[in-house]
Design a protein around this motif. Structure first.
Motif, mmCIF file in Angstrom:
data_model
loop_
_atom_site.group_PDB
_atom_site.id
_atom_site.type_symbol
_atom_site.label_atom_id
_atom_site.label_comp_id
_atom_site.label_asym_id
_atom_site.label_seq_id
_atom_site.Cartn_x
_atom_site.Cartn_y
_atom_site.Cartn_z
ATOM 1 N N PRO A 112 -2.387 15.744 -7.850
ATOM 2 C CA PRO A 112 -2.065 15.702 -6.411
ATOM 3 C C PRO A 112 -1.464 14.364 -6.000
ATOM 4 C CG PRO A 112 -4.405 15.316 -6.740
ATOM 5 C CD PRO A 112 -3.830 15.605 -8.100
ATOM 6 N N TYR A 113 -0.820 14.400 -4.827
ATOM 7 C CA TYR A 113 -0.184 13.211 -4.278
ATOM 8 C C TYR A 113 -1.029 12.647 -3.143
ATOM 9 C CZ TYR A 113 3.856 14.999 -6.815
ATOM 10 O OH TYR A 113 4.692 15.454 -7.801
ATOM 11 N N THR A 114 -0.906 11.344 -2.943
ATOM 12 C CA THR A 114 -1.559 10.682 -1.810
ATOM 13 C C THR A 114 -0.467 10.141 -0.892
ATOM 14 O OG1 THR A 114 -3.437 10.038 -3.192
ATOM 15 C CG2 THR A 114 -3.140 8.840 -1.123
ATOM 16 N N PHE A 115 -0.607 10.413 0.391
ATOM 17 C CA PHE A 115 0.397 10.002 1.381
ATOM 18 C C PHE A 115 -0.160 8.873 2.239
ATOM 19 C CE2 PHE A 115 1.107 14.374 0.204
ATOM 20 C CZ PHE A 115 2.478 14.460 0.054
ATOM 21 N N SER A 116 0.711 7.916 2.552
ATOM 22 C CA SER A 116 0.288 6.792 3.396
ATOM 23 C C SER A 116 1.479 6.271 4.193
ATOM 24 C CB SER A 116 -0.298 5.661 2.542
ATOM 25 O OG SER A 116 0.682 5.174 1.633
ATOM 26 N N ILE A 117 1.181 5.614 5.296
ATOM 27 C CA ILE A 117 2.224 4.961 6.101
ATOM 28 C C ILE A 117 2.523 3.620 5.447
ATOM 29 C CG2 ILE A 117 2.815 4.002 8.374
ATOM 30 C CD1 ILE A 117 2.564 7.036 8.393
ATOM 31 N N SER A 118 3.777 3.424 5.052
ATOM 32 C CA SER A 118 4.147 2.199 4.342
ATOM 33 C C SER A 118 4.741 1.141 5.273
ATOM 34 C CB SER A 118 5.136 2.516 3.221
ATOM 35 O OG SER A 118 6.315 3.103 3.761
ATOM 36 N N SER A 119 5.230 1.544 6.436
ATOM 37 C CA SER A 119 5.780 0.592 7.403
ATOM 38 C C SER A 119 5.827 1.259 8.771
ATOM 39 C CB SER A 119 7.193 0.144 6.994
ATOM 40 O OG SER A 119 8.084 1.249 7.001
ATOM 41 N N GLY A 120 5.840 0.433 9.786
ATOM 42 C CA GLY A 120 5.907 0.970 11.139
ATOM 43 C C GLY A 120 4.637 1.708 11.527
ATOM 44 N N THR A 137 -2.965 15.865 2.329
ATOM 45 C CA THR A 137 -2.099 17.042 2.513
ATOM 46 C C THR A 137 -0.683 16.694 2.934
ATOM 47 O OG1 THR A 137 -2.724 17.318 4.841
ATOM 48 C CG2 THR A 137 -4.094 18.441 3.185
ATOM 49 N N GLY A 138 -0.458 15.487 3.440
ATOM 50 C CA GLY A 138 0.874 15.104 3.913
ATOM 51 C C GLY A 138 1.220 15.695 5.265
ATOM 52 N N VAL A 139 0.228 16.198 5.977
ATOM 53 C CA VAL A 139 0.482 16.793 7.287
ATOM 54 C C VAL A 139 0.417 15.717 8.371
ATOM 55 C CG1 VAL A 139 -0.365 18.431 9.025
ATOM 56 C CG2 VAL A 139 -0.367 19.058 6.605
ATOM 57 N N VAL A 140 1.493 15.635 9.151
ATOM 58 C CA VAL A 140 1.529 14.781 10.335
ATOM 59 C C VAL A 140 1.167 15.688 11.503
ATOM 60 C CG1 VAL A 140 2.948 13.335 11.833
ATOM 61 C CG2 VAL A 140 3.328 13.314 9.360
ATOM 62 N N SER A 141 0.111 15.338 12.235
ATOM 63 C CA SER A 141 -0.321 16.230 13.310
ATOM 64 C C SER A 141 -1.017 15.457 14.418
ATOM 65 C CB SER A 141 -1.270 17.301 12.770
ATOM 66 O OG SER A 141 -2.445 16.704 12.250
ATOM 67 N N VAL A 162 6.911 6.457 5.002
ATOM 68 C CA VAL A 162 5.806 7.169 4.354
ATOM 69 C C VAL A 162 5.971 7.028 2.839
ATOM 70 C CG1 VAL A 162 4.704 9.403 3.965
ATOM 71 C CG2 VAL A 162 5.542 8.816 6.246
ATOM 72 N N ARG A 163 4.861 6.711 2.178
ATOM 73 C CA ARG A 163 4.863 6.611 0.714
ATOM 74 C C ARG A 163 4.033 7.753 0.141
ATOM 75 N NH1 ARG A 163 3.311 1.699 0.094
ATOM 76 N NH2 ARG A 163 5.345 0.859 -0.457
ATOM 77 N N ALA A 164 4.605 8.434 -0.847
ATOM 78 C CA ALA A 164 3.874 9.465 -1.589
ATOM 79 C C ALA A 164 3.610 8.905 -2.987
ATOM 80 C CB ALA A 164 4.691 10.747 -1.679
ATOM 81 N N THR A 165 2.347 8.865 -3.373
ATOM 82 C CA THR A 165 1.942 8.322 -4.677
ATOM 83 C C THR A 165 1.320 9.439 -5.502
ATOM 84 O OG1 THR A 165 1.505 6.185 -3.626
ATOM 85 C CG2 THR A 165 0.563 6.550 -5.813
#
Length: 193
Positions: A24-32, A44-48, A61-64
């Motif tokens: 699986p991937y991990t999503f995070s805010i990388s800037s802003g 899940t990568g869901v923005v809500s 957004v960074r996906a690792t």
């Protein structure tokens, strides 16, 4: 590659996905930053969420991925600009019933499309003398001047988003009636009233 636009005060959801690595991937805010009220689910990568601010927001957004070994984990970053529009606030009714001088008048205005409570004001033009608009949207009073009055009413919702409605309020002249239509005949030397 891009995110759909959002509307302030309305629920928003968009799903980011990743490919090319080991799930699986991990999503995070990388800037802003995301607009206040929205969040990114790291797994899940869901923005809500629901934001109460309008504008243009740029963030990365960074996906690792979950790879192990030399150089791992692997990641990719994308930059997004999310446009958040203001809600469309509608003031009703679209027209006002006519009024008449010296006759009591009452009309309740209402608004929709935003978040209550709404505050109502006359943003342009003038009400006829004798009428007032309350903060809760009640247009009432007894007109003292006839004519045609053009005004714009603004409704502001709980988060300072506004909607307006233009009105032309016609105030008819008062109808003066003299009664009785005829007078009774008097008799000479008898009291008369």
């Amino acid at each position: 590659a891009t995110l759909p636009n959002a509307t302030a005060e309305a629920a928003y959801t968009a799903t980011l996905t990743a490919a090319g690595g080991t799930a699986p991937y991990t999503f995070s805010i990388s800037s802003g930053n995301l607009p206040v009220g929205l969040s990114l689910n790291a797994s899940t990568g869901v923005v809500s969420g629901t934001t109460n601010v309008a504008g243009s927001f740029t963030f990365g957004v960074r996906a690792t991925d979950s790879s192990t070994g030399t150089g791992a984990p692997f990641s990719a970053t994308n930059s997004y600009t999310l446009s958040v529009g203001a809600p469309a606030i509608t003031v009703t009714p679209s027209t006002l019933p006519a009024a008449a001088v010296a006759s009591a008048y009452s009309q309740q205005l209402s608004a929709s499309g935003g978040i209550a409570p709404y505050a109502y004001t006359v943003s342009s033009g003038n009400l006829p003398a004798g009428l007032t608009l309350s903060g809760s949207g009640l247009l009432s009073g007894t007109p003292t001047a006839a004519g045609s009055f053009t005004l714009i009413v603004q409704a502001e919702d709980a988060h300072q988003f506004t909607g307006t409605q233009s009105y032309t309020l016609t105030v008819a002249s008062a109808t003066v009636i003299l009664t009785p239509a005829t007078l009774a005949n008097p008799t000479a030397e008898a009291a008369y009233s």
